[in-house]
Design an enzyme around this catalytic site. Structure first.
Site, mmCIF file in Angstrom:
data_model
loop_
_atom_site.group_PDB
_atom_site.id
_atom_site.type_symbol
_atom_site.label_atom_id
_atom_site.label_comp_id
_atom_site.label_asym_id
_atom_site.label_seq_id
_atom_site.Cartn_x
_atom_site.Cartn_y
_atom_site.Cartn_z
ATOM 1 C CE1 TYR A 91 -84.182 54.514 34.631
ATOM 2 C CE2 TYR A 91 -84.055 53.791 36.729
ATOM 3 C CZ TYR A 91 -84.731 54.630 35.819
ATOM 4 O OH TYR A 91 -85.648 55.531 35.995
ATOM 5 C CB SER A 187 -78.611 47.763 32.558
ATOM 6 O OG SER A 187 -79.941 47.518 33.287
ATOM 7 C CD GLN A 188 -80.062 54.599 31.559
ATOM 8 O OE1 GLN A 188 -81.305 55.106 31.847
ATOM 9 N NE2 GLN A 188 -78.940 55.194 31.962
ATOM 10 C CG ASP A 273 -81.928 40.287 33.987
ATOM 11 O OD1 ASP A 273 -82.429 40.998 34.905
ATOM 12 O OD2 ASP A 273 -81.229 40.975 33.052
ATOM 13 C CG HIS A 302 -80.079 43.421 35.597
ATOM 14 N ND1 HIS A 302 -80.225 43.434 34.117
ATOM 15 C CD2 HIS A 302 -79.553 44.847 35.735
ATOM 16 C CE1 HIS A 302 -80.337 44.657 33.618
ATOM 17 N NE2 HIS A 302 -79.713 45.319 34.388
#
Length: 323
Positions: A91, A187-188, A273, A302
């Site tokens: 992201y 992540s994203q 996370d 994360h």
């Protein structure tokens, strides 16, 4: 600290999926539209100053035929056909510069790095692709609520369609073995990976790393961290639109894509996370329909496994490619 359920409970966590009846029809129409509007991709040689790889600056057709940038990086002098890793980005980040993406070419793969439309000014990797389809409706700063009141205009409809078209573009390159394409990202990028895994057949593997964009409603209820905070803020202000927001997000939940996946997968999850809570990752993992494994990073946030996860991915793919 640990931010979610104990690991034993996470391993058993299998929430009921919340899926609209027209989920498949929605995505079939979206991808048909993208393919009908597509024009041939361009791969222009790019002088990266690197001696061990060849780099091409790519422009391909994504959602609705809109131009999306990418890097195509391959070992210098390779004649192919090579397996290819198509990578999606976390992201706020864009495709950056080629020297930031050398791991897969060093391992002998072609590497297709998709820029994320509208992103690339979030403080780390730069981007080069605009998002021309913003709905114009009010949104919380960021991307999570852009067009969120209508699935047809939601930001991730465009991004997920871009991801599918990235795979199709990589497969068309003469250096790539179209039967040996892998997708991955963190992540994203992990959330995009899950979406593409549910929409594309014939992939060798999917590698969603601490994936975002899964079980949105639960995420907004158990973490204050961004980017899920964008949804919370929007719902805090637009109190009368909460159910409309989450009705849209049913079309974009990684859990629903995971249930349609056909490629083997290597996931990762971090138990500390707070950005992508472990239960949201396990919701997708436990619903994932194909062969799967997951690396658990107990004392990480994360950032997950970082270089250790990358090493695991390299070994995982080497084993798959030798079969």
């Amino acid at each position: 600290m640990f931010v979610d359920m104990p690991l034993d409970e996470l391993r058993q966590y299998l929430p009921t999926r919340d899926e609209p009846a027209d989920f498949d029809a929605f995505w079939t129409a979206t991808l048909d539209e993208a393919r009908a509007a597509a024009t041939p991709a361009t791969f222009r040689p790019y002088d990266s100053g690197l001696s061990t790889v060849e780099v091409h600056d790519v422009t391909f057709s994504g959602f609705a035929g809109q131009p999306i940038k990418a890097w195509f990086i391959a070992p210098r002098g390779a004649t192919g056909p090579l397996p290819c890793v198509v990578e999606f980005i976390g992201y706020g980040g864009g495709r950056g510069l080629p020297h930031e993406w050398l791991h897969w070419s060093a391992a002998g793969y072609a590497h297709f790095v998709m820029d994320t439309r509208g992103q690339g000014s979030g403080g780390y990797l730069s981007g080069d692709t605009p998002d021309p389809d913003a709905s114009g409706a009010p949104q919380t700063p960021g991307f999570m609520t852009r067009g969120v009141l209508d699935p047809a205009h939601y930001y991730y409809r465009r991004v997920f369609a871009d991801g599918v078209r990235a795979v199709e573009t990589a497969r068309e390159h003469p250096l790539v073995d179209a039967r040996r394409v892998v997708i991955g990202g963190g992540s994203q990028g992990g959330g995009i990976t899950l979406a593409v895994a549910g929409l594309v057949d014939g992939l060798v593997a999917a590698m969603p790393d601490v994936p975002f964009l899964c079980q949105y409603r639960r995420a907004t209820e158990i973490t204050d961290e961004y980017p899920y905070q964008e949804l919370r803020t929007y719902c805090k202000v637009h109190r009368d639109q909460v159910e409309q927001v989450f009705d849209t997000l049913r079309y974009f939940d990684g859990v629903n894509f995971a249930a349609r996946a056909t490629a083997p997968a290597l996931f990762s999850v971090a138990l500390m996370d707070a950005v992508c809570p472990p239960s949201t990752v396990y919701a997708a993992y436990n619903h994932y329909a194909a062969d799967k494994d997951i690396k658990v990073w107990a004392y990480n946030g994360h950032e997950g496994g970082q270089a250790f996860q990358r090493q695991a991915q390299i070994r995982y793919l080497a084993n798959l490619m030798s079969v």
